[in-house]
Enzyme design. Structure first.
Site, PDB file in Angstrom:
ATOM      1  N   HIS A 131      -2.479  -5.380   7.054  1.00  0.00           N
ATOM      2  CA  HIS A 131      -3.310  -6.086   8.045  1.00  0.00           C
ATOM      3  C   HIS A 131      -4.573  -6.603   7.362  1.00  0.00           C
ATOM      4  O   HIS A 131      -5.071  -7.678   7.687  1.00  0.00           O
ATOM      5  CB  HIS A 131      -3.624  -5.197   9.252  1.00  0.00           C
ATOM      6  CG  HIS A 131      -4.911  -4.432   9.177  1.00  0.00           C
ATOM      7  ND1 HIS A 131      -5.021  -3.178   8.608  1.00  0.00           N
ATOM      8  CD2 HIS A 131      -6.168  -4.757   9.570  1.00  0.00           C
ATOM      9  CE1 HIS A 131      -6.283  -2.768   8.682  1.00  0.00           C
ATOM     10  NE2 HIS A 131      -6.999  -3.710   9.262  1.00  0.00           N
ATOM     11  N   ASP A 160      -3.071   2.860  13.906  1.00  0.00           N
ATOM     12  CA  ASP A 160      -3.075   1.426  13.629  1.00  0.00           C
ATOM     13  C   ASP A 160      -2.801   0.662  14.924  1.00  0.00           C
ATOM     14  O   ASP A 160      -1.844   0.951  15.635  1.00  0.00           O
ATOM     15  CB  ASP A 160      -2.003   1.100  12.587  1.00  0.00           C
ATOM     16  CG  ASP A 160      -2.233  -0.257  11.944  1.00  0.00           C
ATOM     17  OD1 ASP A 160      -2.941  -1.093  12.540  1.00  0.00           O
ATOM     18  OD2 ASP A 160      -1.688  -0.481  10.850  1.00  0.00           O
ATOM     19  N   GLY A 218       1.169  -3.714   8.204  1.00  0.00           N
ATOM     20  CA  GLY A 218       1.785  -4.554   7.163  1.00  0.00           C
ATOM     21  C   GLY A 218       2.510  -3.762   6.093  1.00  0.00           C
ATOM     22  O   GLY A 218       3.651  -4.091   5.721  1.00  0.00           O
ATOM     23  N   SER A 219       1.878  -2.692   5.610  1.00  0.00           N
ATOM     24  CA  SER A 219       2.546  -1.891   4.569  1.00  0.00           C
ATOM     25  C   SER A 219       3.683  -1.082   5.185  1.00  0.00           C
ATOM     26  O   SER A 219       4.679  -0.783   4.506  1.00  0.00           O
ATOM     27  CB  SER A 219       1.541  -0.975   3.871  1.00  0.00           C
ATOM     28  OG  SER A 219       0.819  -0.208   4.825  1.00  0.00           O
ATOM     29  N   CYS A 246      -2.803  -2.168   2.272  1.00  0.00           N
ATOM     30  CA  CYS A 246      -3.079  -2.427   3.674  1.00  0.00           C
ATOM     31  C   CYS A 246      -2.709  -3.871   4.000  1.00  0.00           C
ATOM     32  O   CYS A 246      -3.406  -4.801   3.592  1.00  0.00           O
ATOM     33  CB  CYS A 246      -4.547  -2.176   3.965  1.00  0.00           C
ATOM     34  SG  CYS A 246      -4.829  -2.461   5.688  1.00  0.00           S
TER      35      CYS A 246
HETATM   36  O1  LIG Z   1      -1.374  -2.989   7.902  1.00  0.00           O
HETATM   37  C1  LIG Z   1      -1.467  -2.015   7.134  1.00  0.00           C
HETATM   38  O2  LIG Z   1      -0.750  -1.909   6.145  1.00  0.00           O
HETATM   39  C2  LIG Z   1      -2.526  -0.985   7.386  1.00  0.00           C
HETATM   40  N1  LIG Z   1      -3.161  -0.992   8.667  1.00  0.00           N
HETATM   41  C3  LIG Z   1      -3.849   0.307   8.785  1.00  0.00           C
HETATM   42  C4  LIG Z   1      -2.971   1.237   7.997  1.00  0.00           C
HETATM   43  C5  LIG Z   1      -2.364   0.398   6.900  1.00  0.00           C
HETATM   44  O3  LIG Z   1      -3.119   0.532   5.730  1.00  0.00           O
END
Ligand SMILES: O=C(O)[C@H]1NCC[C@@H]1O
Length: 344
Positions: free
Chosen positions: A99, A259, A264-265, A97
């Protein structure tokens, strides 16, 4: 005056709430029982099997909501890690994750989980279930700021895969890994626009794609079977050719969770895909914008590497997280809804 808790039985759970680009992160501070397991991945299995009621207490209503996201800090078996972390959401526990890493980088410095902070940046090594992620936290005058991180090796798993999607027929898409696997499709294929369409319509299309890929494509990851599952679908605006302008996407993951950040991923996986297709070069930075809130991350491939037999890249993602508050949660034994519920 100290905030008095109402009368209750059992432990209190304390959390610090943050958000990154609008996406919430509830960091569990205290009250969570010991997590057994000799690795971060085995701890992830342990909480899923033995402590899942606490995920529901902290993520679901009335303390959370359908799209809540959480982080539990655990010990890591890697000597170079400053902390280990498990991620939780409306359906279970993710493997990566971004974020959360951006928020946890700040949190780790502010809550002194790393030794002496350094200016202009303090490095925080965060052991996520997918592997070691290196975060670099802006630090100056005693204050933390933006965070960039280098993720685990990211790779295009398959391109131009055709699946049959309920309600939409045959859809051709790409699958890429950025600590978690995502399917990528241009929202236009569904007559949708990631910045303008109703979120509900984007969620329905993305969820139908996720279901199709889950049932029709077998994923595998070179280092662990625990990582080999589709986390979600990212609908894009299709602007994958390099440009200095932002490109928008919306990520629908776990159980139709949306999201608020650019993911981020997902940015990691999308950059790996663009690099694989020759659409961007090493160190060519792009801006990725959330279709839901307009918040932005930047992303670039910084190094070629391998992940098993896959040609992979190390991707750097940068963004900014903010604190929103702290809470202390209790459970009253005669509260029939104390264990949490979700409204879809
Ligand atoms: O930013 C991210 O990677 C995440 N945000 C919610 C879903 C992912 O895990």
């Amino acid at each position: 005056m100290e905030m008095q808790l109402p009368p209750h039985e059992g432990v209190e759970l304390s959390v610090v709430d943050m958000h990154t680009g609008g996406e919430p992160l509830r960091v569990i501070l205290s009250g969570y029982p010991e997590v057994k397991g000799d690795s971060v991945l085995s701890k992830r299995r342990y909480v899923r099997e033995h402590l899942d009621h606490l995920r529901r207490v902290l993520m679901y209503e009335p303390r959370g909501h359908y799209d809540m996201y959480g982080a539990l800090i655990v010990d890591s078996e890697l000597p170079e890690a400053d902390l280990g972390v498990l991620f939780m959401h409306n359906e279970g526990y993710s493997t990566m994750c971004g974020h959360a890493v951006i928020a946890l980088g700040r949190f780790a410095v502010d809550y002194k989980l790393v030794k002496e902070p350094q200016s202009p940046e303090t490095q925080v090594n965060i052991h996520c279930p997918c592997g070691l992620v290196k975060a670099f936290v802006e630090y100056s005058g005693g204050k933390t700021g933006g965070v960039r991180f280098l993720s685990v090796p990211a790779f295009a798993f398959a391109t131009d895969v055709t699946v049959t999607v309920e309600g939409f027929g045959e859809v051709t898409l790409d699958i890429s890994y950025g600590g978690a696997f995502y399917a990528f499709v241009n929202a236009q294929r569904f007559g949708l626009d990631v910045t303008k369409s109703r979120t509900r319509d984007l969620v329905d299309a993305a969820t139908a794609v996720t279901n199709a890929v889950k049932s029709q494509v077998k994923l595998h990851h070179p280092t662990s079977d625990d990582l080999a599952f589709l986390y979600g679908t990212i609908l894009t605006d299709g602007k994958d050719n390099y440009s200095s302008e932002a490109t928008a996407n919306i990520c629908v993951f776990a159980e139709a969770q949306v999201d608020r950040s650019p993911t981020g991923s997902g940015v990691t996986a999308r950059v790996a895909l663009q690099y694989h297709k020759g659409l961007i070069q090493l160190n060519q930075s792009r801006t990725f914008q959330s279709g839901s809130t307009g918040s932005q991350f930047t992303g670039k491939a910084v190094e070629e590497t391998k992940c098993g037999d896959f040609k992979a890249v190390v991707v750097e993602v940068a963004g900014r997280a903010f604190y929103t508050g702290v809470s202390r949660f209790v459970q009253e034994p005669d509260d029939k809804l104390t264990h949490g519920f979700l409204l879809k």
